[in-house]
Structure formats: structure tokens, C-alpha cells
Design a protein around this motif. Structure first.
Motif, mmCIF file in Angstrom:
data_model
loop_
_atom_site.group_PDB
_atom_site.id
_atom_site.type_symbol
_atom_site.label_atom_id
_atom_site.label_comp_id
_atom_site.label_asym_id
_atom_site.label_seq_id
_atom_site.Cartn_x
_atom_site.Cartn_y
_atom_site.Cartn_z
ATOM 1 N N ASP A 39 1.215 -1.020 0.109
ATOM 2 C CA ASP A 39 0.412 0.162 0.328
ATOM 3 C C ASP A 39 0.887 1.621 0.112
ATOM 4 O OD1 ASP A 39 0.749 0.108 2.834
ATOM 5 O OD2 ASP A 39 -1.045 -0.122 3.655
ATOM 6 N N ARG A 40 2.100 0.825 -0.970
ATOM 7 C CA ARG A 40 2.781 2.177 -0.749
ATOM 8 C C ARG A 40 3.180 3.083 0.853
ATOM 9 N NH1 ARG A 40 0.217 5.943 -4.952
ATOM 10 N NH2 ARG A 40 1.668 7.379 -4.364
ATOM 11 N N SER A 41 3.024 2.023 1.740
ATOM 12 C CA SER A 41 3.154 2.528 3.417
ATOM 13 C C SER A 41 4.911 3.056 4.037
ATOM 14 C CB SER A 41 2.670 2.013 3.900
ATOM 15 O OG SER A 41 2.864 0.694 4.135
ATOM 16 N N LEU A 42 5.258 2.498 2.828
ATOM 17 C CA LEU A 42 6.890 2.408 3.208
ATOM 18 C C LEU A 42 7.560 3.605 3.704
ATOM 19 C CD1 LEU A 42 9.365 0.112 4.651
ATOM 20 C CD2 LEU A 42 10.188 0.767 2.020
ATOM 21 N N ILE A 43 8.001 3.980 4.965
ATOM 22 C CA ILE A 43 8.449 5.053 5.428
ATOM 23 C C ILE A 43 10.288 4.385 6.252
ATOM 24 C CG2 ILE A 43 7.065 4.707 7.392
ATOM 25 C CD1 ILE A 43 6.806 7.447 7.301
ATOM 26 N N GLY A 44 10.605 5.499 6.018
ATOM 27 C CA GLY A 44 12.320 5.609 7.336
ATOM 28 C C GLY A 44 11.913 6.678 7.907
ATOM 29 N N ALA A 45 12.881 6.502 9.288
ATOM 30 C CA ALA A 45 12.947 6.830 10.336
ATOM 31 C C ALA A 45 14.733 7.239 10.646
ATOM 32 C CB ALA A 45 11.991 6.837 12.038
ATOM 33 N N TRP A 46 14.904 8.246 9.912
ATOM 34 C CA TRP A 46 16.889 8.761 9.844
ATOM 35 C C TRP A 46 16.742 8.856 10.775
ATOM 36 C CZ3 TRP A 46 20.485 12.524 8.642
ATOM 37 C CH2 TRP A 46 21.290 12.445 7.647
ATOM 38 N N VAL A 106 15.490 13.784 13.585
ATOM 39 C CA VAL A 106 14.984 12.691 12.893
ATOM 40 C C VAL A 106 14.598 13.273 11.562
ATOM 41 C CG1 VAL A 106 13.393 10.996 13.251
ATOM 42 C CG2 VAL A 106 14.714 10.919 14.948
ATOM 43 N N VAL A 107 14.773 12.422 10.928
ATOM 44 C CA VAL A 107 13.577 12.799 9.360
ATOM 45 C C VAL A 107 13.190 11.563 8.794
ATOM 46 C CG1 VAL A 107 14.587 13.446 6.670
ATOM 47 C CG2 VAL A 107 16.009 14.057 8.080
ATOM 48 N N PHE A 108 12.261 11.910 8.741
ATOM 49 C CA PHE A 108 11.150 10.260 7.888
ATOM 50 C C PHE A 108 10.899 11.352 6.384
ATOM 51 C CE2 PHE A 108 9.902 11.791 12.343
ATOM 52 C CZ PHE A 108 9.693 10.736 12.687
ATOM 53 N N PHE A 109 10.576 9.548 6.153
ATOM 54 C CA PHE A 109 11.328 9.826 4.097
ATOM 55 C C PHE A 109 10.250 8.518 3.800
ATOM 56 C CE2 PHE A 109 15.076 8.072 5.202
ATOM 57 C CZ PHE A 109 14.723 7.199 4.461
ATOM 58 N N ASN A 110 9.478 9.385 2.811
ATOM 59 C CA ASN A 110 8.019 8.334 2.348
ATOM 60 C C ASN A 110 9.486 7.032 1.192
ATOM 61 O OD1 ASN A 110 6.527 7.128 -0.503
ATOM 62 N ND2 ASN A 110 5.295 6.953 1.364
ATOM 63 N N GLY A 111 9.020 5.836 1.249
ATOM 64 C CA GLY A 111 8.910 4.537 0.610
ATOM 65 C C GLY A 111 9.241 4.809 -0.816
ATOM 66 N N TYR A 112 9.143 5.444 -1.346
ATOM 67 C CA TYR A 112 8.887 6.067 -2.796
ATOM 68 C C TYR A 112 9.871 7.287 -3.631
ATOM 69 C CZ TYR A 112 6.115 2.302 -4.522
ATOM 70 O OH TYR A 112 4.717 1.043 -5.027
ATOM 71 N N LEU A 113 10.096 8.316 -2.258
ATOM 72 C CA LEU A 113 10.931 9.351 -2.087
ATOM 73 C C LEU A 113 12.359 8.572 -2.837
ATOM 74 C CD1 LEU A 113 10.706 12.582 -1.948
ATOM 75 C CD2 LEU A 113 11.723 11.919 0.238
ATOM 76 N N LEU A 114 12.787 10.180 -3.542
ATOM 77 C CA LEU A 114 14.012 9.390 -4.415
ATOM 78 C C LEU A 114 14.743 10.404 -3.219
ATOM 79 C CD1 LEU A 114 13.142 10.483 -7.758
ATOM 80 C CD2 LEU A 114 14.321 8.715 -7.670
ATOM 81 N N HIS A 115 16.319 9.681 -3.300
ATOM 82 C CA HIS A 115 16.461 10.641 -2.643
ATOM 83 C C HIS A 115 18.429 9.686 -2.203
ATOM 84 C CE1 HIS A 115 15.915 7.001 0.070
ATOM 85 N NE2 HIS A 115 16.436 6.762 0.796
ATOM 86 N N LYS A 116 19.251 10.374 -1.494
ATOM 87 C CA LYS A 116 20.608 10.440 -2.038
ATOM 88 C C LYS A 116 21.703 11.392 -1.720
ATOM 89 C CE LYS A 116 22.221 14.226 -5.204
ATOM 90 N NZ LYS A 116 23.050 14.203 -6.706
ATOM 91 N N SER A 117 22.671 9.977 -1.111
ATOM 92 C CA SER A 117 24.038 10.953 -0.417
ATOM 93 C C SER A 117 24.972 11.267 -1.290
ATOM 94 C CB SER A 117 24.232 10.263 1.464
ATOM 95 O OG SER A 117 24.042 8.949 0.989
ATOM 96 N N HIS A 118 25.818 12.022 -0.558
ATOM 97 C CA HIS A 118 27.095 12.321 -0.786
ATOM 98 C C HIS A 118 27.911 11.347 -0.272
ATOM 99 C CE1 HIS A 118 26.061 14.112 -5.189
ATOM 100 N NE2 HIS A 118 25.660 14.430 -4.026
ATOM 101 N N LYS A 119 29.536 11.428 -0.572
ATOM 102 C CA LYS A 119 30.828 10.414 -0.234
ATOM 103 C C LYS A 119 31.219 11.654 1.348
ATOM 104 C CE LYS A 119 35.620 10.394 -0.706
ATOM 105 N NZ LYS A 119 36.969 10.327 -1.596
ATOM 106 N N ASN A 120 31.328 11.311 2.271
ATOM 107 C CA ASN A 120 31.872 12.468 3.776
ATOM 108 C C ASN A 120 33.398 12.739 3.268
ATOM 109 O OD1 ASN A 120 32.337 13.122 5.872
ATOM 110 N ND2 ASN A 120 32.282 11.094 7.239
ATOM 111 N N ARG A 121 33.535 14.486 2.840
ATOM 112 C CA ARG A 121 34.492 14.962 3.009
ATOM 113 C C ARG A 121 34.298 15.910 3.766
ATOM 114 N NH1 ARG A 121 31.836 14.377 -2.408
ATOM 115 N NH2 ARG A 121 33.104 13.535 -3.917
ATOM 116 N N SER A 122 34.422 15.517 5.001
ATOM 117 C CA SER A 122 34.384 15.966 6.572
ATOM 118 C C SER A 122 36.207 15.164 6.644
ATOM 119 C CB SER A 122 33.680 16.674 7.079
ATOM 120 O OG SER A 122 33.131 15.146 6.891
#
Length: 309
Positions: free
Chosen positions: A149-156, A217-233
Motif C-alpha cells: 500500500d505504498r506505506s514504507l517509511i524511514g525514520a533517520w 529525525v528525518v522521516f521519508f516515504n519509501g517512494y521518495l527519491l533520495h541520495k547521499s554523497h561521499k563524506n568529505r569532512s
């Protein structure tokens, strides 16, 4: 065998979101709540990250490390630990964190008209992401964890300040709305991203960074396009992200022999809010083990000896 929904033993959680915040999540596919996790809780999670990294729990894939290895040396070998709540009672406690689950009970399936706020968890991931370690290319989580039912969600949960420099999340607001799963392909940019495939076929010009302070806490839906980059710190970008879904939905994560897609429902889950209507099915006992995600930086770390001679 009982086959009627069991609506007893409801898990009560606090109501933490305003109607405006719920509407923002439904429209944009993500929501940030700052200071939802306290400084003391963050320190507890950081200590447990070290214990996991040092092999402090009985676990085949995280063996005890030499005593003369520093905590920093132990942490600098790990990009991500999958399913740490299988072995760590501390991580399992935060999978069930009252305020996080309170927010989840308001937004997980807020797009469904008859949803009653019931939520279950099926996955945890502890990202350590030391300096120089890669991020993840564009993707949608529901490609890997399907719901009905498109309900996947992440809690980050941010265990460090997450910034552009150390590899925070980037999202495309509203990219979840149509429920479209974009195709994926291999990528060649192993300096920037881990070995996972990348999604493609969309306009990423409207992507925004989600920079958040520790304890957010960042909440995001399972269909949301997301990414992350290299840790440059020079600092870590530690995150505990757990995945949840509507407890009324089956979880067709895999198929057993002779099982149809419609009836597939993996039961290594933890109810965290409302009711679990499928308690009559019982629960699968998870293995006492974790899995490690690797990237180019992790492969390079294998060439470094565990301790100084």
C-alpha cells in the motif's frame, strides 16, 4: 487457527505532530523533526555503535576485535550495519522510541483514508560513514522493501550533525506522489557512491539537501527519491535509520516455496504503534546476526592491519 484480526493489545504512542506537519509529509514525502532524540539518548546510541563495531554482541559477522585497537580504529572500518536490532537490545529500544513511533503513527499511511495509525518495523540500518566513505546513489527504498500500500517509511536519526560536507541526505520533494518506481542501473562513480545501483529517468534539478543537527529525525516515504554523497569532512556521519510500514499491509519481502505474491507476508517484524491484525500468524525469530554494507572505502580498509605491530 485464528484468522480474524486481533485488535486487542493496542500500543499507545504520543501524538507529536501538528496537522500542518502531517500535510507537509503527505505532500513532500519527507519531514524533519529537530531535537526529537535527546543528547543522553544520542550518547547511548553512540556507545552502542562502538560496542557493535568492536564485536561486543554474539554475532558471526562482527567478531570481537583486539583490545589494543582503539574505538576510532574500530569505527573507521564500517560503512553500515544492517539489522543491528537483531543483536543489540539498545538498537531495538530505539526502533520502538515513543516519540518517533508517535510521529510514525500519524504519517506512515496518512495517504490512506481508513488507516488507524498502526505501524510495524521490519529493518534497521546503522550507518557509521567515516571520513572518505562513499554515499548512496539516487534510489527509492520501496524497490528493496515492497509493501502492498505504498506505506514504507524511514525514520533517520542523526547521531552527528548531517551536512553537505559529511554526506547528508538529498531528496527530491514530491517524487513519491505518483507511486512510480524508477528503473535502476549500475553506476561507475565508486568515488562518490557505494556499490548499490542508481535510479534514473527523472529531473534532479529540484533536489534539496537535508542538513540537520544531531538529535534530529528525518522521516521519508519509501517512494521518495533520495541520495547521499561521499563524506568529505573530518567527522563521522553516523545515522540509525529504521524502516516501518502500515501494520495492516502484508510484507511481501520474499516468497516462500509455493507461496503467491498476494499471500506473502514476512513476519520478522516488531509492532510499534496501534495494533498488529496478524498476530494470529505468529512472528519469525530473526537470526542472531547482522550484515555489513561495503563501498570502495571499506574494501580499501581491508588492506590495513587490525592493530599496529
Amino acid at each position: 487457527m485464528e484468522t480474524a484480526p486481533n485488535l486487542e493489545n493496542r500500543i499507545t504512542v504520543p501524538r507529536v505532530l501538528s496537522d500542518e506537519q502531517v500535510a507537509f509529509f503527505v505532500e513532500n514525502g519527507y519531514l524533519v523533526l529537530e531535537s526529537l532524540v535527546t543528547p543522553d539518548e544520542i550518547e547511548e546510541l553512540r556507545r552502542d555503535t562502538v560496542q557493535l563495531a568492536r564485536g561486543g554482541y554474539p554475532c558471526e559477522n562482527l567478531q570481537p576485535l583486539p583490545a589494543d585497537l582503539t574505538d576510532d580504529e574500530a569505527l573507521r572500518r564500517i560503512l553500515c550495519i544492517h539489522q543491528p536490532h537483531f543483536v543489540s537490545p539498545v538498537i531495538q529500544k530505539y526502533v520502538k522510541h515513543a516519540n518517533i513511533c508517535g510521529a510514525l503513527s500519524q504519517i506512515t499511511a496518512a495517504h490512506l483514508p481508513f488507516w488507524d495509525g498502526s505501524v510495524k518495523c521490519m529493518q534497521s540500518m546503522l550507518f557509521v560513514k567515516p571520513p572518505t566513505f562513499q554515499g548512496q546513489a539516487w534510489h527509492q527504498d520501496e524497490i528493496y522493501i515492497p509493501t502492498r500500500d505504498r506505506s514504507l517509511i524511514g525514520a533517520w536519526i542523526a547521531l552527528d550533525d548531517a551536512t553537505i560536507e559529511n554526506g547528508c541526505l538529498w531528496v527530491i520533494p514530491g517524487s513519491h506522489q505518483q507511486g512510480y518506481l524508477y528503473p535502476q542501473r549500475d553506476h561507475s562513480d565508486t568515488e562518490e557512491h557505494d556499490f548499490g545501483q542508481q535510479s534514473y529517468g527523472f529531473d534532479e534539478s529540484c533536489a534539496v539537501p537535508v542538513e540537520v543537527p544531531v538529535g534530529s529525525v528525518v522521516f521519508f516515504n519509501g517512494y521518495l527519491l533520495h541520495k547521499s554523497h561521499k563524506n568529505r569532512s573530518e567527522i563521522y556521519r553516523r545515522v540509525l535509520v529504521s524502516h516501518y510500514m502500515n501494520a495492516w499491509s502484508h510484507l511481501p519481502w520474499s516468497l516462500a516455496a509455493g507461496e503467491s505474491v498476494a499471500k506473502a507476508d514476512r513476519r520478522s517484524v516488531i509492532p510499534v504503534a496501534g495494533v498488529d491484525p496478524y498476530t494470529w500468524k505468529g512472528y519469525d525469530n530473526p537470526p542472531q546476526n547482522v550484515w555489513l554494507r561495503t563501498c570502495k572505502a571499506t574494501e580499501e580498509q581491508k588492506e590495513v592491519p587490525l592493530a599496529n605491530p
